[in-house]
Design an enzyme around this catalytic site. Structure first.
Site, short mmCIF file in Angstrom:
data_model
loop_
_atom_site.label_atom_id
_atom_site.label_comp_id
_atom_site.label_asym_id
_atom_site.label_seq_id
_atom_site.Cartn_x
_atom_site.Cartn_y
_atom_site.Cartn_z
N TYR A 1 24.80 -30.00 27.16
CA TYR A 1 24.32 -28.59 27.29
C TYR A 1 25.01 -27.80 28.48
CZ TYR A 1 20.74 -24.73 27.36
OH TYR A 1 20.07 -23.63 27.48
N LYS B 1 27.65 -24.39 28.24
CA LYS B 1 27.43 -23.28 28.96
C LYS B 1 28.28 -22.89 29.98
CE LYS B 1 23.25 -22.12 26.73
NZ LYS B 1 23.18 -21.32 25.76
N THR C 1 9.66 -20.97 25.72
CA THR C 1 9.93 -20.94 24.18
C THR C 1 10.01 -22.32 23.68
OG1 THR C 1 12.63 -21.16 24.64
CG2 THR C 1 11.75 -19.15 24.96
N SER D 1 22.85 -19.94 30.85
CA SER D 1 21.94 -20.87 31.55
C SER D 1 22.06 -20.95 32.96
CB SER D 1 21.56 -21.93 30.64
OG SER D 1 20.87 -22.97 31.66
N SER E 1 13.27 -16.85 17.06
CA SER E 1 12.25 -17.38 17.86
C SER E 1 12.71 -17.18 19.48
CB SER E 1 11.77 -18.69 17.60
OG SER E 1 12.87 -19.74 18.46
N1 LIG Z 1 14.17 -21.04 27.01
C1 LIG Z 1 14.69 -21.34 28.29
O1 LIG Z 1 14.27 -21.89 29.23
C2 LIG Z 1 16.07 -21.25 28.47
C3 LIG Z 1 17.02 -21.62 29.52
C4 LIG Z 1 18.22 -21.42 29.75
C5 LIG Z 1 19.03 -20.80 28.72
N2 LIG Z 1 18.17 -20.66 27.34
C6 LIG Z 1 19.13 -20.20 26.18
O2 LIG Z 1 18.55 -18.98 25.64
C7 LIG Z 1 18.86 -19.00 24.21
C8 LIG Z 1 17.65 -18.82 23.35
O3 LIG Z 1 16.88 -19.94 23.20
P1 LIG Z 1 15.23 -19.83 23.32
O4 LIG Z 1 14.99 -20.38 24.60
O5 LIG Z 1 14.82 -18.58 22.73
O6 LIG Z 1 14.91 -20.99 22.42
P2 LIG Z 1 14.56 -20.97 20.77
O7 LIG Z 1 13.34 -20.31 20.81
O8 LIG Z 1 14.53 -22.55 20.30
O9 LIG Z 1 15.50 -20.24 20.08
C9 LIG Z 1 16.81 -20.67 19.66
C10 LIG Z 1 17.32 -19.91 18.65
O10 LIG Z 1 18.59 -20.22 18.40
C11 LIG Z 1 18.64 -20.47 16.87
N3 LIG Z 1 19.62 -21.35 16.47
C12 LIG Z 1 19.62 -22.67 17.02
N4 LIG Z 1 20.60 -23.31 16.26
C13 LIG Z 1 21.20 -22.56 15.48
C14 LIG Z 1 22.01 -22.67 14.28
N5 LIG Z 1 22.68 -23.86 14.16
N6 LIG Z 1 22.59 -21.71 13.93
C15 LIG Z 1 21.96 -20.51 13.96
N7 LIG Z 1 20.88 -20.23 14.65
C16 LIG Z 1 20.70 -21.10 15.49
C17 LIG Z 1 17.39 -20.69 16.50
O11 LIG Z 1 17.09 -20.18 15.01
P3 LIG Z 1 16.76 -21.19 13.81
O12 LIG Z 1 16.32 -22.16 14.22
O13 LIG Z 1 16.18 -20.13 13.03
O14 LIG Z 1 18.34 -21.19 13.52
C18 LIG Z 1 16.45 -19.81 17.31
O15 LIG Z 1 16.43 -18.44 16.92
C19 LIG Z 1 19.49 -20.45 24.05
O16 LIG Z 1 20.98 -20.05 24.02
C20 LIG Z 1 19.32 -21.20 25.30
O17 LIG Z 1 20.22 -22.02 25.50
C21 LIG Z 1 16.98 -20.81 27.24
#
Ligand SMILES: NC(=O)c1ccc[n+]([C@@H]2O[C@H](COP(=O)([O-])OP(=O)(O)OC[C@H]3O[C@@H](n4cnc5c(N)ncnc54)[C@H](OP(=O)(O)O)[C@@H]3O)[C@@H](O)[C@H]2O)c1
Length: 265
Positions: free
Chosen positions: A155, A159, A190, A142, A16
Site C-alpha cells: 500500500y 502511494k 471510512t 496517504s 463510498s
Molecule cells: N480512510 C483513510 O483513513 C485513508 C487514509 C489514507 C488514504 N486513503 C485513501 O483514500 C482513498 C479513498 O478511500 P476511502 O477511505 O474513502 O475508502 P473506501 O470507503 O473503501 O473507498 C474506496 C473507494 O475506492 C473504490 N475502489 C476500490 N477498488 C476499486 C476498483 N478496482 N475499481 C474502481 N474503484 C475501486 C471503491 O469503490 P467500489 O467498491 O464501488 O469499486 C470506493 O469507492 C483511497 O485511495 C485510500 O487509499 C484513505
C-alpha cells in the site's frame, strides 16, 4: 459565487468514504459530477444524495483494474459533460499483512488498483485538459506515501509510486495550466480498513480500532474542498496522526522509535 458552481468534477472511488463525501459536499456547492466506482448501487445512492442539492450527477461505473475500460469511460464522461475541470483520482484499496507473508499477487493487485489504474485515468483525460488549456488533477495518496508503515508495504509502495509519477507530471506541466494536488489523508472514518487485503488477498472485513477514531469523512471533504479551491500542492487531512509527516521529516530518530512499537493499526 461558489468556486465549484458548474465545475465538472470526475471522482473515482465515489461510491463510498472520502469520494462519496466529496461528491455530496461539491454537489451542495453546485458542481456537475461524474461519479465512478465498481458498485453501481452505491453510486446510485450517492447520485441521489447529490441530486437532492439539485446538482447534475451521473454515474460511470468501472473497475480501475480494467485498463481497456478506462479510455471508454473517460470518453463517455467527456462526451456527456464536454470537459473535465477537476479529476479526483481517489479509488484505492489498503493492506493488512506483513511484507514477509504477502504473496506477489497481492502486491500486484494493490499496485494495479492504486497506481496503474490511477495513472491510466489521468492519462485518459490529460490530452483534453491540455487542448483546453486548463486542468486540475487531485490524487488521494496517504501519509504512508511519505513513509513506510507496518502491514502496509504494498500500500505504502503504491502511494509512494503515485508521488513519484505526479511530482514528475507536475514538473512537465508547469507552464501548461495543469495543476496537481496530492490529497494526503491520515485516518478518516471510512470502510478502507474493512476492505483492506490480508496475506490471502481477502478483505480483512473489520474496521481497525484506530480507523473508528478517525476524522469523519464529511469533515475531511470540507477540508479537501477548501484546499482544492486554492490549487494547493498538498492537502494534509486528518487528526494528530498527520503530525507523523513532520516528525518523520524533522525528527527521524523519534519517528522510527514510534513506528517500531506499532505492530498493527
Ligand atoms: N480512510 C483513510 O483513513 C485513508 C487514509 C489514507 C488514504 N486513503 C485513501 O483514500 C482513498 C479513498 O478511500 P476511502 O477511505 O474513502 O475508502 P473506501 O470507503 O473503501 O473507498 C474506496 C473507494 O475506492 C473504490 N475502489 C476500490 N477498488 C476499486 C476498483 N478496482 N475499481 C474502481 N474503484 C475501486 C471503491 O469503490 P467500489 O467498491 O464501488 O469499486 C470506493 O469507492 C483511497 O485511495 C485510500 O487509499 C484513505
Amino acid at each position: 459565487m461558489d468556486y465549484y458552481r458548474d465545475r465538472v468534477v470526475w471522482i473515482t472511488g465515489a461510491s463510498s468514504g472520502i469520494g462519496a463525501a466529496l461528491a455530496v459536499e461539491m454537489a451542495g456547492r453546485g458542481a456537475r459530477l461524474a461519479l465512478s466506482g465498481r458498485n453501481r448501487r452505491e453510486l446510485e445512492a450517492v447520485r441521489h444524495q447529490c441530486q437532492a442539492s439539485n446538482a447534475q450527477a451521473e454515474i460511470f461505473p468501472f473497475d480501475v483494474q480494467q485498463a481497456s475500460q478506462i479510455t471508454d469511460v473517460a470518453g463517455k464522461v467527456l462526451r456527456h459533460f464536454g470537459h473535465v475541470d477537476l479529476l479526483i483520482n481517489n479509488a484505492g484499496i489498503s493492506q493488512r499483512s506483513r511484507a514477509v507473508d504477502t504473496p506477489l499477487q497481492v502486491d500486484r493487485k494493490i499496485m494495479e488498483v492504486n497506481y496503474f489504474g490511477n495513472i491510466a485515468v489521468a492519462r485518459a483525460v490529460l490530452p483534453h485538459m491540455l487542448r483546453r488549456g486548463y486542468g486540475h488533477i487531485a490524487i488521494t495518496t496517504s501519509i504512508t506515501g511519505h513513509f513506510g508503515f507496518p502491514l502496509r508495504s504494498a500500500y505504502s509502495a503504491s502511494k509512494h509510486a503515485l508521488c513519484g509519477f505526479y511530482e514528475s507530471l507536475r514538473a512537465e506541466m508547469a507552464d501548461q495550466n495543469i495543476h496537481i494536488t496530492f490529497i494526503t489523508p491520515g485516518r478518516i472514518r471510512t470502510s478502507i480498513s474493512r476492505h483492506a487485503l490480508n496475506e490471502e488477498g481477502k478483505e480483512q472485513g473489520v474496521m481497525d480500532p484506530g480507523q473508528e477514531k478517525g476524522m469523519p469523512a464529511d469533515q475531511s471533504a470540507r477540508i479537501i474542498i477548501k484546499g482544492l479551491r486554492r490549487h494547493k500542492r498538498e492537502i494534509l487531512v486528518g487528526r494528530k496522526e498527520i503530525l507523523m509527516v513532520f516528525i518523520h521529516r524533522f525528527f527521524p530518530g523519534i519517528f522510527y522509535r514510534i513506528v517500531r512499537k506499532i505492530s498493527h493499526i
